[in-house]
Write a protein that holds these residues in place. Structure first.
Motif, PDB file in Angstrom:
ATOM      1  N   LEU A  43       2.932   3.730   1.549  1.00  0.00           N
ATOM      2  CA  LEU A  43       2.474   2.869   2.644  1.00  0.00           C
ATOM      3  C   LEU A  43       1.245   3.440   3.336  1.00  0.00           C
ATOM      4  CD1 LEU A  43       5.915   1.783   4.136  1.00  0.00           C
ATOM      5  CD2 LEU A  43       4.371   0.443   2.670  1.00  0.00           C
ATOM      6  N   MET A  44       1.188   4.757   3.498  1.00  0.00           N
ATOM      7  CA  MET A  44       0.011   5.382   4.109  1.00  0.00           C
ATOM      8  C   MET A  44      -1.223   5.185   3.233  1.00  0.00           C
ATOM      9  SD  MET A  44       1.490   8.860   5.999  1.00  0.00           S
ATOM     10  CE  MET A  44       1.124   9.838   4.606  1.00  0.00           C
ATOM     11  N   ILE A  45      -1.051   5.320   1.916  1.00  0.00           N
ATOM     12  CA  ILE A  45      -2.183   5.165   1.000  1.00  0.00           C
ATOM     13  C   ILE A  45      -2.688   3.722   0.990  1.00  0.00           C
ATOM     14  CG2 ILE A  45      -2.848   5.181  -1.460  1.00  0.00           C
ATOM     15  CD1 ILE A  45      -2.711   7.986  -0.313  1.00  0.00           C
ATOM     16  N   ILE A  46      -1.782   2.764   0.821  1.00  0.00           N
ATOM     17  CA  ILE A  46      -2.255   1.379   0.714  1.00  0.00           C
ATOM     18  C   ILE A  46      -2.746   0.836   2.054  1.00  0.00           C
ATOM     19  CG2 ILE A  46      -0.921   0.869  -1.365  1.00  0.00           C
ATOM     20  CD1 ILE A  46       1.061  -0.694   0.325  1.00  0.00           C
ATOM     21  N   ASP A  47      -2.234   1.392   3.143  1.00  0.00           N
ATOM     22  CA  ASP A  47      -2.687   0.963   4.459  1.00  0.00           C
ATOM     23  C   ASP A  47      -4.133   1.378   4.718  1.00  0.00           C
ATOM     24  OD1 ASP A  47      -2.300  -0.250   7.037  1.00  0.00           O
ATOM     25  OD2 ASP A  47      -2.160   1.772   7.870  1.00  0.00           O
ATOM     26  N   SER A  48      -4.527   2.510   4.154  1.00  0.00           N
ATOM     27  CA  SER A  48      -5.885   2.999   4.398  1.00  0.00           C
ATOM     28  C   SER A  48      -6.797   2.844   3.181  1.00  0.00           C
ATOM     29  CB  SER A  48      -5.828   4.474   4.812  1.00  0.00           C
ATOM     30  OG  SER A  48      -5.251   5.249   3.778  1.00  0.00           O
ATOM     31  N   ALA A  49      -6.361   2.104   2.182  1.00  0.00           N
ATOM     32  CA  ALA A  49      -7.148   1.943   0.954  1.00  0.00           C
ATOM     33  C   ALA A  49      -8.431   1.168   1.207  1.00  0.00           C
ATOM     34  CB  ALA A  49      -6.318   1.243  -0.111  1.00  0.00           C
ATOM     35  N   LEU A  50      -9.495   1.653   0.612  1.00  0.00           N
ATOM     36  CA  LEU A  50     -10.782   0.971   0.679  1.00  0.00           C
ATOM     37  C   LEU A  50     -11.055   0.167  -0.581  1.00  0.00           C
ATOM     38  CD1 LEU A  50     -12.916   3.866   2.184  1.00  0.00           C
ATOM     39  CD2 LEU A  50     -11.872   1.940   3.389  1.00  0.00           C
ATOM     40  N   CYS A  51     -10.291   0.463  -1.646  1.00  0.00           N
ATOM     41  CA  CYS A  51     -10.491  -0.187  -2.936  1.00  0.00           C
ATOM     42  C   CYS A  51      -9.160  -0.695  -3.474  1.00  0.00           C
ATOM     43  CB  CYS A  51     -11.060   0.809  -3.951  1.00  0.00           C
ATOM     44  SG  CYS A  51     -12.592   1.571  -3.451  1.00  0.00           S
ATOM     45  N   THR A  52      -9.252  -1.611  -4.399  1.00  0.00           N
ATOM     46  CA  THR A  52      -8.074  -2.160  -5.059  1.00  0.00           C
ATOM     47  C   THR A  52      -7.509  -1.133  -6.041  1.00  0.00           C
ATOM     48  OG1 THR A  52      -8.916  -4.391  -4.866  1.00  0.00           O
ATOM     49  CG2 THR A  52      -7.272  -4.026  -6.570  1.00  0.00           C
ATOM     50  N   GLN A  72       9.104  -7.179  -0.976  1.00  0.00           N
ATOM     51  CA  GLN A  72       8.236  -8.308  -1.325  1.00  0.00           C
ATOM     52  C   GLN A  72       6.797  -8.061  -0.878  1.00  0.00           C
ATOM     53  OE1 GLN A  72      10.061 -11.815   0.277  1.00  0.00           O
ATOM     54  NE2 GLN A  72      11.476 -12.013  -1.453  1.00  0.00           N
ATOM     55  N   GLY A  73       6.646  -7.402   0.258  1.00  0.00           N
ATOM     56  CA  GLY A  73       5.308  -7.089   0.747  1.00  0.00           C
ATOM     57  C   GLY A  73       4.552  -6.170  -0.191  1.00  0.00           C
ATOM     58  N   ILE A  74       5.246  -5.184  -0.727  1.00  0.00           N
ATOM     59  CA  ILE A  74       4.611  -4.262  -1.660  1.00  0.00           C
ATOM     60  C   ILE A  74       4.332  -4.957  -2.991  1.00  0.00           C
ATOM     61  CG2 ILE A  74       4.972  -2.168  -3.040  1.00  0.00           C
ATOM     62  CD1 ILE A  74       6.497  -1.059  -0.574  1.00  0.00           C
ATOM     63  N   ARG A  75       5.294  -5.730  -3.480  1.00  0.00           N
ATOM     64  CA  ARG A  75       5.111  -6.434  -4.768  1.00  0.00           C
ATOM     65  C   ARG A  75       3.968  -7.436  -4.713  1.00  0.00           C
ATOM     66  NH1 ARG A  75      10.088  -6.517  -8.308  1.00  0.00           N
ATOM     67  NH2 ARG A  75      11.608  -5.238  -7.226  1.00  0.00           N
ATOM     68  N   ILE A  80      -3.095  -4.371  -4.776  1.00  0.00           N
ATOM     69  CA  ILE A  80      -2.447  -3.795  -5.954  1.00  0.00           C
ATOM     70  C   ILE A  80      -2.411  -4.901  -7.000  1.00  0.00           C
ATOM     71  CG2 ILE A  80      -0.349  -2.803  -6.932  1.00  0.00           C
ATOM     72  CD1 ILE A  80       0.287  -1.691  -4.142  1.00  0.00           C
ATOM     73  N   ARG A  81      -3.228  -4.743  -8.044  1.00  0.00           N
ATOM     74  CA  ARG A  81      -3.378  -5.812  -9.041  1.00  0.00           C
ATOM     75  C   ARG A  81      -2.144  -5.995  -9.920  1.00  0.00           C
ATOM     76  NH1 ARG A  81      -7.386  -8.437 -10.403  1.00  0.00           N
ATOM     77  NH2 ARG A  81      -7.098  -8.182 -12.629  1.00  0.00           N
TER      78      ARG A  81
END
Length: 138
Positions: A43-52, A72-75, A80-81
């Motif tokens: 969650l920390m990584i995807i919350d601060s992600a600048l790229c897909t 469901q939120g993560i899926r 996240i492609r």
């Protein structure tokens, strides 16, 4: 030939499982792997992600403990492609909800071995399925 620019998130609480999956990815030419040990780290990584991210590989037990809303939120997270969720009865291919028809959600029984990873990466590594990772620095 593997695209070395694909960005992969790998989440499993078991260190040896993470290392084995990461080793299999590296042997196939995928080296931009972020091994994470918890949902909190993810969650920390995807919350601060600048790229897909091109692929999320995650143990299903971690998602189940997160609860249905967070699961469901993560899926369906738009940055996240594709995802590979393991520990189910069989391998399934199904599109993400409300995203692109080229985005896929893979489910696999047990931790993925080199052959399973190779098959999934063959789909993800197609030029039409690659994110804009080449355009954005890591």
């Amino acid at each position: 030939m593997a695209n070395p620019w694909l960005r992969i998130l790998l989440v499993d609480e078991d260190h040896s499982t993470r290392m084995n999956i990461e080793k299999n990815l590296a042997s196939l030419g995928y080296h931009r792997v972020a091994p994470l040990s918890s949902l909190r780290e993810l969650l920390m990584i995807i919350d601060s992600a600048l790229c897909t991210f091109d692929l999320l590989i995650i143990n299903e037990a971690i998602l189940k403990r997160a609860g249905p809303i967070l699961d469901q939120g993560i899926r369906g997270y738009p940055d996240i492609r594709h995802s590979l969720i393991y520990q189910r009865a069989s391998l399934h291919f199904s599109p993400f909800v409300d995203y692109s028809t080229s985005a896929m959600n893979f489910t696999l029984s047990g931790p993925p071995d080199r052959d399973a990873i190779s098959q999934i990466m063959a789909f993800i590594d197609k030029p039409a399925n690659i994110s804009t990772a080449l355009k954005t620095p890591a």
